[in-house]
Design a protein around this motif. Structure first.
Motif, PDB file in Angstrom:
ATOM      1  N   LEU A  10      -7.879   7.043  -7.431  1.00 34.09           N
ATOM      2  CA  LEU A  10      -6.834   7.655  -6.607  1.00 34.09           C
ATOM      3  C   LEU A  10      -6.608   6.804  -5.356  1.00 34.09           C
ATOM      4  O   LEU A  10      -7.556   6.501  -4.612  1.00 34.09           O
ATOM      5  CB  LEU A  10      -7.259   9.066  -6.222  1.00 34.09           C
ATOM      6  N   THR A  11      -5.363   6.420  -5.153  1.00 32.25           N
ATOM      7  CA  THR A  11      -5.024   5.476  -4.088  1.00 32.25           C
ATOM      8  C   THR A  11      -3.767   5.937  -3.364  1.00 32.25           C
ATOM      9  O   THR A  11      -2.837   6.441  -3.986  1.00 32.25           O
ATOM     10  CB  THR A  11      -4.781   4.061  -4.673  1.00 32.25           C
ATOM     11  N   ARG A  12      -3.768   5.749  -2.027  1.00 31.70           N
ATOM     12  CA  ARG A  12      -2.572   6.070  -1.259  1.00 31.70           C
ATOM     13  C   ARG A  12      -2.372   5.024  -0.168  1.00 31.70           C
ATOM     14  O   ARG A  12      -3.271   4.729   0.621  1.00 31.70           O
ATOM     15  CB  ARG A  12      -2.687   7.451  -0.621  1.00 31.70           C
ATOM     16  N   ARG A  13      -1.181   4.428  -0.170  1.00 37.03           N
ATOM     17  CA  ARG A  13      -0.790   3.468   0.860  1.00 37.03           C
ATOM     18  C   ARG A  13       0.311   4.062   1.727  1.00 37.03           C
ATOM     19  O   ARG A  13       1.175   4.778   1.235  1.00 37.03           O
ATOM     20  CB  ARG A  13      -0.284   2.175   0.228  1.00 37.03           C
ATOM     21  N   PHE A  14       0.268   3.733   2.996  1.00 41.70           N
ATOM     22  CA  PHE A  14       1.356   4.028   3.917  1.00 41.70           C
ATOM     23  C   PHE A  14       1.834   2.678   4.461  1.00 41.70           C
ATOM     24  O   PHE A  14       1.250   2.134   5.401  1.00 41.70           O
ATOM     25  CB  PHE A  14       0.894   4.930   5.062  1.00 41.70           C
ATOM     26  N   THR A  45      -6.005  12.793   3.553  1.00 43.60           N
ATOM     27  CA  THR A  45      -5.025  12.203   2.639  1.00 43.60           C
ATOM     28  C   THR A  45      -5.397  12.486   1.194  1.00 43.60           C
ATOM     29  O   THR A  45      -4.532  12.813   0.366  1.00 43.60           O
ATOM     30  CB  THR A  45      -4.931  10.685   2.879  1.00 43.60           C
ATOM     31  N   THR A  46      -6.689  12.392   0.884  1.00 42.75           N
ATOM     32  CA  THR A  46      -7.132  12.692  -0.477  1.00 42.75           C
ATOM     33  C   THR A  46      -6.849  14.141  -0.841  1.00 42.75           C
ATOM     34  O   THR A  46      -6.340  14.436  -1.939  1.00 42.75           O
ATOM     35  CB  THR A  46      -8.641  12.409  -0.614  1.00 42.75           C
ATOM     36  N   SER A  57      -0.201   6.526  -4.608  1.00 40.43           N
ATOM     37  CA  SER A  57       0.426   5.219  -4.849  1.00 40.43           C
ATOM     38  C   SER A  57      -0.050   4.642  -6.171  1.00 40.43           C
ATOM     39  O   SER A  57       0.708   3.939  -6.862  1.00 40.43           O
ATOM     40  CB  SER A  57       0.082   4.250  -3.708  1.00 40.43           C
ATOM     41  N   GLU A  58      -1.299   4.912  -6.506  1.00 39.67           N
ATOM     42  CA  GLU A  58      -1.887   4.474  -7.779  1.00 39.67           C
ATOM     43  C   GLU A  58      -2.902   5.519  -8.219  1.00 39.67           C
ATOM     44  O   GLU A  58      -3.297   6.393  -7.453  1.00 39.67           O
ATOM     45  CB  GLU A  58      -2.614   3.127  -7.627  1.00 39.67           C
TER      46      GLU A  58
END
Length: 310
Positions: A10-14, A45-46, A57-58
């Motif tokens: 689990l991925t998050r970009r800003f 965020t998670t 994001s992914e």
């Protein structure tokens, strides 16, 4: 279900900022699963991705068997969510806030009345039902927020730093409530930066810089992921002595814990060497003894290892 939550990479970009970096973990039904780390590490965020509020994001994740990308609305209907800034109406009374959330969740009138009374009683606010929410202390407001989040009897609840800013007694009362919910089968994911709270968790994960750096039960993490030994040092001037210990070649890391110093060491004879150096510098050394590491000791050791490797 074997797992209430399954997350894979689990991925998050800003923009260019990587807030959550390929996090993978599972949460079993009925357990309290802690997510620990400093502010800004990626905990909130998670949780927002798992609740269907943010798109990843992914990577991928399922909550209660529902995909967070395809089934966000189904997830929202089946979970409870509470954050440090959970929305309560300050100009409404305690009971009016709970009744408002009963209407938001779409509870039928007969069921809603019973659930309102049940949850006011469970969080210890039955006698304060007519108090204005604005007059409540921080800890009491958090118990009211918990009642609102649990009102529709969700099988899983996400608690995002629920005890931040509350006093120690309120924190203890809050965790007693969560222990009771878990005993009844509710799955709980809770984020916190209070390391002592993690002892209440069945399993937990440390996140640092968006990456999960350790997972397991509190006992397993302290036993298996702590590099070296922890010495507890008592001296007459702990603040000054801490700087001396930290600079000593036998100490990997040193920090103040109340009136004591905790030093991580890996060398044989480190306790005797540290004691001798402190005495030579004029400190009165009361004791230098090995102790079981705390979760904070383990977390600091893990972070130091990562920074040393980097």
């Amino acid at each position: 279900m074997e797992y209430s939550v399954v997350a894979r990479d689990l991925t998050r970009r800003f923009g260019d900022f990587l807030a959550v970096d390929h996090a993978s973990f599972e949460i079993r039904p009925g357990e309290i699963w802690g997510f620990l780390g400093p502010n800004g590490a990626g905990k909130s965020t998670t949780i927002r991705m798992l609740c269907g509020i943010l798109d990843p994001s992914e990577g991928s994740a399922e909550v209660l068997g529902y995909d967070i990308r395809r089934d966000a609305e189904a997830i929202k209907a089946r979970i409870g969510y509470m954050s440090q800034r959970f929305s309560l109406w300050s100009d409404l009374t305690v009971v009016e806030n709970v009744e408002f959330y009963a209407s938001v969740y779409g509870l039928e009138a007969g069921d809603a009345a019973g659930q309102v009374e049940t949850w006011l009683r469970r969080v210890g606010l039955g006698e304060r039902r007519r108090d204005l929410t604005a007059t409540l202390s921080g800890g009491t407001r958090q118990r009211l927020a918990l009642a609102c989040a649990m009102l529709h009897r969700p099988p899983m609840v996400f608690l995002d730093e629920p005890t931040a800013g509350t006093d120690p007694i309120s924190r203890r009362e809050f965790w007693e409530l969560m222990d009771g919910f878990a005993d009844e089968g509710t799955t709980i994911m809770v984020t916190t930066h209070y390391m002592d709270e993690a002892e209440h968790c069945d399993r937990l994960a440390f996140i640092y810089g968006g990456q999960i750096i350790a997972q397991g039960s509190p006992a397993a993490i302290k036993r298996e992921r702590m590099r070296g030994q922890v010495l507890e040092i008592h001296t007459d001037r702990p603040v000054e002595a801490q700087a001396v210990v930290e600079a000593h070649p036998a100490a990997e890391e040193a920090a103040l814990y109340g009136a004591a110093i905790h030093a991580t060491v890996t060398q044989q004879g480190a306790a005797e060497a540290l004691a001798a150096d402190l005495r030579a510098r004029g400190f009165r050394v009361e004791s230098v003894a090995p102790i079981l590491p705390s979760l904070e000791d383990a977390f600091v050791s893990l972070v130091e290892d990562r920074e040393r490797a980097a």
